[in-house]
Scaffold this active site. Structure first.
Site, short mmCIF file in Angstrom:
data_model
loop_
_atom_site.label_atom_id
_atom_site.label_comp_id
_atom_site.label_asym_id
_atom_site.label_seq_id
_atom_site.Cartn_x
_atom_site.Cartn_y
_atom_site.Cartn_z
N CYS A 1 -35.73 -3.14 17.87
CA CYS A 1 -36.42 -3.93 16.85
C CYS A 1 -37.17 -3.02 15.86
O CYS A 1 -38.12 -2.35 16.24
CB CYS A 1 -37.37 -4.89 17.58
SG CYS A 1 -38.68 -5.59 16.57
N CYS B 1 -40.90 -3.82 15.34
CA CYS B 1 -41.68 -3.41 16.52
C CYS B 1 -42.10 -1.95 16.39
O CYS B 1 -43.22 -1.58 16.75
CB CYS B 1 -40.86 -3.58 17.81
SG CYS B 1 -40.37 -5.28 18.13
#
Length: 99
Positions: free
Chosen positions: A24, A27
């Protein structure tokens, strides 16, 4: 992990859980922001990163559909939840509102 997680969020200390994943991009952007949040707030908060791919039952329990998802707990109670990346100032403001 489940028993440890419950003990963690049952604490009197504020605990910010960062549900994230290796793949991600957002993230990865959030990680240094949370490091800065921890630096500013120090021992008044514990920040824990949880990989949703390695902890599927936990992600399912909290119905994490997208990453990153942050949740703030104290004494086992979920105080706040937000998906996506926030700026340091926004996260600090939220955490301070529960101190």
């Amino acid at each position: 992990m489940k028993g440890n997680f419950n003990a963690l969020i049952d604490s009197d200390q504020l605990v910010l859980i960062d549900f994230s994943a290796e793949w991600c991009g957002p993230c990865k952007m959030l990680a240094p922001i949370l490091k800065d949040v921890k630096h500013e707030l120090g021992d008044s908060i514990k920040i824990v990163k949880i990989d949703v791919d390695k902890n599927q039952p936990l992600a399912n329990r909290f119905q994490v559909r997208g990453v990153p998802t942050m949740m703030l707990f104290k004494k086992g109670e979920q105080l706040w939840r937000q998906s996506g990346v926030l700026q340091k100032s926004q996260i600090v403001q939220v955490v301070k509102s529960f101190m």
